[in-house]
Design an enzyme around this catalytic site. Structure first.
Site, PDB file in Angstrom:
ATOM      1  N   ARG A 172      51.923-103.749 -45.284  1.00 41.40           N
ATOM      2  CA  ARG A 172      52.603-103.831 -43.986  1.00 41.40           C
ATOM      3  C   ARG A 172      52.411-105.202 -43.342  1.00 41.40           C
ATOM      4  O   ARG A 172      53.349-105.786 -42.778  1.00 41.40           O
ATOM      5  CB  ARG A 172      52.090-102.715 -43.069  1.00 41.40           C
ATOM      6  CG  ARG A 172      52.369-101.330 -43.632  1.00 41.40           C
ATOM      7  CD  ARG A 172      51.509-100.251 -42.984  1.00 41.40           C
ATOM      8  NE  ARG A 172      51.856-100.046 -41.590  1.00 41.40           N
ATOM      9  CZ  ARG A 172      51.146 -99.272 -40.759  1.00 41.40           C
ATOM     10  NH1 ARG A 172      50.045 -98.669 -41.194  1.00 41.40           N
ATOM     11  NH2 ARG A 172      51.526 -99.118 -39.511  1.00 41.40           N
TER      12      ARG A 172
ATOM     13  N   LEU B  44      45.315 -93.403 -48.198  1.00 44.82           N
ATOM     14  CA  LEU B  44      46.607 -93.819 -47.648  1.00 44.82           C
ATOM     15  C   LEU B  44      46.584 -93.602 -46.145  1.00 44.82           C
ATOM     16  O   LEU B  44      45.924 -92.683 -45.646  1.00 44.82           O
ATOM     17  CB  LEU B  44      47.750 -93.004 -48.265  1.00 44.82           C
ATOM     18  CG  LEU B  44      48.018 -93.164 -49.759  1.00 44.82           C
ATOM     19  CD1 LEU B  44      49.099 -92.185 -50.201  1.00 44.82           C
ATOM     20  CD2 LEU B  44      48.432 -94.591 -50.099  1.00 44.82           C
ATOM     21  N   ASP B  45      47.336 -94.444 -45.412  1.00 43.84           N
ATOM     22  CA  ASP B  45      47.506 -94.218 -43.981  1.00 43.84           C
ATOM     23  C   ASP B  45      48.172 -92.863 -43.742  1.00 43.84           C
ATOM     24  O   ASP B  45      48.862 -92.342 -44.626  1.00 43.84           O
ATOM     25  CB  ASP B  45      48.386 -95.316 -43.373  1.00 43.84           C
ATOM     26  CG  ASP B  45      47.769 -96.695 -43.462  1.00 43.84           C
ATOM     27  OD1 ASP B  45      46.531 -96.783 -43.528  1.00 43.84           O
ATOM     28  OD2 ASP B  45      48.532 -97.683 -43.476  1.00 43.84           O
ATOM     29  N   MET B  46      47.978 -92.333 -42.547  1.00 47.06           N
ATOM     30  CA  MET B  46      48.510 -91.011 -42.213  1.00 47.06           C
ATOM     31  C   MET B  46      50.002 -90.899 -42.520  1.00 47.06           C
ATOM     32  O   MET B  46      50.463 -89.899 -43.086  1.00 47.06           O
ATOM     33  CB  MET B  46      48.266 -90.698 -40.730  1.00 47.06           C
ATOM     34  CG  MET B  46      48.802 -89.334 -40.300  1.00 47.06           C
ATOM     35  SD  MET B  46      48.369 -88.887 -38.599  1.00 47.06           S
ATOM     36  CE  MET B  46      49.483 -89.944 -37.689  1.00 47.06           C
TER      37      MET B  46
ATOM     38  N   THR C 122      51.863 -92.825 -44.522  1.00 42.83           N
ATOM     39  CA  THR C 122      52.271 -93.269 -45.860  1.00 42.83           C
ATOM     40  C   THR C 122      52.175 -92.080 -46.802  1.00 42.83           C
ATOM     41  O   THR C 122      51.181 -91.351 -46.792  1.00 42.83           O
ATOM     42  CB  THR C 122      51.367 -94.410 -46.368  1.00 42.83           C
ATOM     43  OG1 THR C 122      51.477 -95.520 -45.475  1.00 42.83           O
ATOM     44  CG2 THR C 122      51.774 -94.848 -47.767  1.00 42.83           C
TER      45      THR C 122
END
Length: 300
Positions: A235, A135-137, A139
């Site tokens: 996104r 996951l992105d930082m 998220t």
């Protein structure tokens, strides 16, 4: 902890296969996994270490020990980790927003991987961090980690299985015209000096299924399930449709810091076949507090 061994019983129709072929074609183990285990003497037939050219017989008991000594160049760090599910093969945790998943040049410490290595060490488990999902930082939500090479191989193999699903909750600007559907638009990286992606015919196939859960005055709560797993897929797709996530500083259209301090995206559900048993696991987490507060703000 009990010995981490897979046990297979050779069926009558499989008699005559070489051990290597049996493990690869019948048990669907990777060549790399089989070779490494054979070199280290972790494969047995009827409790005796056996070479891969052995011809299997009906009712032979094949033992495959997945435990091995290994290390990782990551410093263990004490961290609060919310474990959603754990067994001998896998661990699923609920990541807080603002946490990087794995060390990078910019974030060499304080990552989820640092915390997991400390967690494994405290439990006396000789595991390294094998990420199955990322996951992105900023998220939040569920991340799956394999605790051994076998489970990592099996989960990676089964990702295209229809029983493998990753679903998210997002809060977007505006009310979507279509209340459910599929976004099938290719995603392309615009250049080597940026992490930003766009919808472009030069990109990779990217498929996102969506459903509006609830509509509010200033936006929608949307459930999204990924069929592909491109970087920033949700996104990029939602921004392309004109409904960027609240708080998305990279793809958003305005400063949302008064609403939420990170992109409003939460990986809330995982469905997948267990690598050892094949049983389908369904795991869910509640929407986090900052996104609940955001929903209250956009109601009026």
């Amino acid at each position: 902890m009990k010995e981490n061994k897979l046990i297979f019983r050779v069926a009558a129709e499989d008699e005559g296969l070489k051990l290597r072929e049996y493990l690869k074609s019948k048990q669907k183990l990777s060549s790399r996994l089989i070779k490494g285990a054979a070199i280290e003497g972790r494969i047995t037939v009827n409790e005796k270490i056996t070479k891969l050219n052995y011809v299997v017989k009906h009712n032979d008991e094949i033992g495959f020990n997945v435990a091995k000594e290994e290390g990782q160049n990551i410093d263990p760090e004490k961290m609060d980790i919310e474990v959603v599910y754990e067994d001998i093969d896998i661990i699923v945790v609920n990541k807080r927003p603002g946490i990087v998943v794995h060390p990078t040049k910019s974030y060499p410490n304080g990552t989820l991987a640092n915390g997991l290595l400390y967690y494994f060490k405290e439990k006396g488990e000789n595991c390294i961090v094998r990420l199955v999902s990322r996951l992105d930082m900023d998220t939040s939500g569920l991340i799956m980690i394999a605790k051994n090479q076998f489970s990592h191989m099996a989960l990676a193999r089964d990702m295209s299985n229809e029983n493998f699903e990753k679903s998210y909750l997002a809060i977007v600007h505006g009310n979507m015209k279509e209340k459910q559907g599929t976004i099938n638009l290719p995603i392309y990286r615009t250049g080597g000096d940026t992490i930003k992606r766009i919808v472009d015919e030069r990109g990779q196939e990217s498929v996102t299924h969506f459903k509006v859960v609830e509509s509010f005055n200033k936006g929608d709560l949307v459930e999204l399930t990924l069929e592909t797993g491109r970087t920033h897929q949700i996104r990029v797709h939602l921004t392309h449709l004109g409904h960027p996530l609240y708080g998305d500083s990279l793809y958003g259209i305005e400063d949302d810091s008064d609403y939420i301090e990170r992109q409003a995206l939460h990986a809330y559900k995982l469905k997948f076949p267990h690598p050892r048993t094949g049983d389908i696991l369904n795991l869910e987490t509640d929407i986090p507090e900052d996104m609940k507060e955001l929903l209250d703000k956009i109601k009026s």
